[in-house]
Write a protein that holds these residues in place. Structure first.
Motif, mmCIF file in Angstrom:
data_model
loop_
_atom_site.group_PDB
_atom_site.id
_atom_site.type_symbol
_atom_site.label_atom_id
_atom_site.label_comp_id
_atom_site.label_asym_id
_atom_site.label_seq_id
_atom_site.Cartn_x
_atom_site.Cartn_y
_atom_site.Cartn_z
ATOM 1 N N ARG A 1 85.019 -59.177 15.541
ATOM 2 C CA ARG A 1 83.775 -60.378 14.915
ATOM 3 C C ARG A 1 82.487 -59.912 15.306
ATOM 4 O O ARG A 1 81.564 -59.507 14.785
ATOM 5 C CB ARG A 1 84.289 -61.790 15.225
ATOM 6 C CG ARG A 1 85.335 -62.086 14.273
ATOM 7 C CD ARG A 1 85.143 -63.608 14.007
ATOM 8 N NE ARG A 1 84.251 -63.755 12.720
ATOM 9 C CZ ARG A 1 83.654 -64.833 12.571
ATOM 10 N NH1 ARG A 1 83.308 -65.691 13.713
ATOM 11 N NH2 ARG A 1 82.741 -64.876 11.712
ATOM 12 N N ARG B 1 77.458 -54.670 13.088
ATOM 13 C CA ARG B 1 77.730 -53.442 11.944
ATOM 14 C C ARG B 1 77.920 -52.139 12.664
ATOM 15 O O ARG B 1 77.536 -51.092 12.377
ATOM 16 C CB ARG B 1 76.681 -53.177 11.098
ATOM 17 C CG ARG B 1 76.333 -54.681 10.018
ATOM 18 C CD ARG B 1 77.523 -54.394 9.102
ATOM 19 N NE ARG B 1 77.232 -55.495 7.936
ATOM 20 C CZ ARG B 1 78.031 -56.430 8.087
ATOM 21 N NH1 ARG B 1 78.516 -56.998 9.169
ATOM 22 N NH2 ARG B 1 77.665 -57.339 6.857
ATOM 23 N N ARG C 1 82.461 -51.806 8.244
ATOM 24 C CA ARG C 1 81.559 -52.177 9.243
ATOM 25 C C ARG C 1 80.961 -51.567 10.197
ATOM 26 O O ARG C 1 80.334 -51.745 11.200
ATOM 27 C CB ARG C 1 82.181 -53.667 9.761
ATOM 28 C CG ARG C 1 82.572 -54.672 8.714
ATOM 29 C CD ARG C 1 81.284 -55.237 8.262
ATOM 30 N NE ARG C 1 81.725 -56.371 6.918
ATOM 31 C CZ ARG C 1 82.228 -56.268 5.992
ATOM 32 N NH1 ARG C 1 82.387 -54.867 5.467
ATOM 33 N NH2 ARG C 1 82.646 -57.123 5.168
ATOM 34 N N LYS D 1 89.773 -64.038 23.621
ATOM 35 C CA LYS D 1 88.695 -64.334 23.137
ATOM 36 C C LYS D 1 87.532 -64.990 24.155
ATOM 37 O O LYS D 1 86.425 -64.813 24.104
ATOM 38 C CB LYS D 1 88.961 -65.555 22.134
ATOM 39 C CG LYS D 1 88.188 -65.808 21.018
ATOM 40 C CD LYS D 1 88.699 -66.968 20.088
ATOM 41 C CE LYS D 1 87.353 -67.655 19.290
ATOM 42 N NZ LYS D 1 87.840 -68.635 18.563
ATOM 43 N N GLU E 1 90.371 -51.020 8.039
ATOM 44 C CA GLU E 1 89.801 -52.403 7.454
ATOM 45 C C GLU E 1 88.162 -52.447 8.212
ATOM 46 O O GLU E 1 87.352 -53.078 7.585
ATOM 47 C CB GLU E 1 90.551 -53.471 8.355
ATOM 48 C CG GLU E 1 91.973 -53.989 7.502
ATOM 49 C CD GLU E 1 92.457 -55.222 8.159
ATOM 50 O OE1 GLU E 1 92.102 -56.079 8.774
ATOM 51 O OE2 GLU E 1 93.928 -55.206 7.883
ATOM 52 N N LEU E 2 88.258 -51.937 9.287
ATOM 53 C CA LEU E 2 86.836 -51.993 9.863
ATOM 54 C C LEU E 2 85.629 -50.899 9.657
ATOM 55 O O LEU E 2 84.612 -51.086 10.000
ATOM 56 C CB LEU E 2 87.034 -52.126 11.546
ATOM 57 C CG LEU E 2 87.732 -53.290 11.742
ATOM 58 C CD1 LEU E 2 88.013 -53.309 13.211
ATOM 59 C CD2 LEU E 2 87.064 -54.664 11.458
ATOM 60 N N MET F 1 81.594 -56.631 14.196
ATOM 61 C CA MET F 1 81.452 -56.730 12.667
ATOM 62 C C MET F 1 79.879 -57.208 12.419
ATOM 63 O O MET F 1 79.191 -56.810 11.427
ATOM 64 C CB MET F 1 82.259 -57.523 11.921
ATOM 65 C CG MET F 1 83.751 -56.965 11.646
ATOM 66 S SD MET F 1 85.175 -58.245 11.214
ATOM 67 C CE MET F 1 84.608 -58.449 9.512
ATOM 68 N N ARG F 2 79.763 -58.001 13.350
ATOM 69 C CA ARG F 2 78.150 -58.867 13.255
ATOM 70 C C ARG F 2 77.144 -57.731 13.478
ATOM 71 O O ARG F 2 76.279 -57.551 12.755
ATOM 72 C CB ARG F 2 78.108 -59.780 14.161
ATOM 73 C CG ARG F 2 78.674 -61.224 13.759
ATOM 74 C CD ARG F 2 77.749 -62.159 14.123
ATOM 75 N NE ARG F 2 78.415 -63.508 13.626
ATOM 76 C CZ ARG F 2 79.500 -64.338 14.458
ATOM 77 N NH1 ARG F 2 79.657 -63.734 15.704
ATOM 78 N NH2 ARG F 2 79.888 -65.296 14.023
#
Lengths: 247, 79
Positions: A127, A133, A176, A71, A172-173, A130-131
């Motif tokens: 994350r 896209r 996005r 992270k 799952e992704l 995903m933001r």
């Protein structure tokens, strides 16, 4: 040809072998690169070669088995670069032994780096991607994760796990705009396969229709395809780069 | 303080779901009104945890169906 011009890529296990070749190939295609490895001693060698391609290089020292580390690594990345377009989960180790002789420690160490490491990598980049896209995640599996290999219970299980993980993450992704695919190398000439005994080498060559080991660049070329604009409709796939060993 | 939480939650949701903050009320339902899917909800929970420096368990998160419930949950956790 600069298909990745202006893109950014994070490559784990970038110090040497296939990881270095991937970093160099993506750099040649125009991407700025962050090379991640647990030790920084050889990372600068990769860095110097990457910079020769006229792109930026950010060295990151981190342990893929530790999520907080990953992270923080992604934090360093997003501070240095505007976007996170490509993640290549390549870091891997071997601790070969026959199943009945394999220690608990060797089992856990390989699962931890090769499988948990990929999980941590995907989770850490999911994350920001995903933001945005958008994003490309390429995991390095192995054909032994599909067909098994005597003496590699830990390694083959970890790589089979990477293939299943790739497919779940792809599902799952996808919503996005993130593609998740894997490359499964066969026998590639690296420090890892240089350790093979003459006997193991001969036996391996006998299973390969092309009757030769592949080069790290062959794997890097498949990664570049999965990271680039020509593979936008591919997700959850495994591309075998193995000279025809597994069909 | 309470209204501050409300404002911050609504602005977060507005940004994440790309809607006008003026259209969000306590009764706004994440799934029915904002067409959130499970990934949206997971992201939103992480956003709220980061924004308010708290931890929301999966069990608690599943009970949050409306904007009002999200605000209430955060206000209660902060007490």
């Amino acid at each position: 040809m600069s298909t990745l011009q202006g893109k950014t890529a994070l490559v784990t296990g970038a110090s040497r072998g296939i990881g270095r070749a991937i970093a160099l190939r993506l750099a040649r295609d125009g991407a700025n690169i962050a090379g991640l490895d647990i030790k920084d001693d050889l990372l600068e060698e990769t860095g110097a070669l990457v910079r020769e391609q006229g792109v930026e290089f950010l060295p990151i020292t981190a342990d893929v088995t530790d999520f907080d580390n990953m992270k923080a690594a992604v934090g360093q990345f997003t501070e240095a670069f505007d976007s996170l377009d490509i993640m290549v989960n390549n870091a891997g180790i071997t601790r070969d032994n026959l199943l009945i002789r394999m220690s608990d420690e060797d089992w856990r160490a390989v699962i931890s780096v090769n499988l948990t490491g990929v999980f941590n990598g995907i989770k850490a980049v999911a994350r920001p991607m995903m933001r945005q896209r958008s994003g490309r995640i390429v995991n390095i599996a192995s054909v032994v994760g599909m067909v098994g290999n005597a003496g590699q219970a830990n390694y083959s299980a970890s790589k089979g796990g990477v293939i299943a993980l790739t497919k779940t993450a792809a599902r799952e992704l996808a919503g996005r705009g993130i593609n998740v695919n894997a490359v499964a190398p066969g026998f590639i000439r690296t420090a890892m396969t240089d350790e093979l005994s003459e006997e193991a080498r001969e036996s391996a060559l006998g299973q390969i229709p092309f009757a030769r080991f592949g080069e790290a660049q062959d794997v890097a070329a498949a990664v570049a395809f999965l990271a680039g604009p020509d593979s936008s409709y591919l997700t959850g796939q495994v591309i075998r780069v193995d000279g025809g060993m597994v069909m | 303080m309470a209204s501050d939480v409300r404002e911050r939650v609504i602005s977060l949701i507005a940004e994440r779901m790309d809607v006008d903050p003026d259209q969000i009320t306590d009764d706004t339902h994440f799934v029915n009104d904002l067409q959130s899917d499970s990934l949206d909800m997971a992201e939103l929970v992480i956003d709220l945890e980061e924004e308010f420096d708290l931890s929301i368990s999966d069990e608690e998160a599943q009970k949050i169906e409306t904007v009002g419930q999200a605000i209430k949950h955060i206000e209660e956790s902060q007490q």
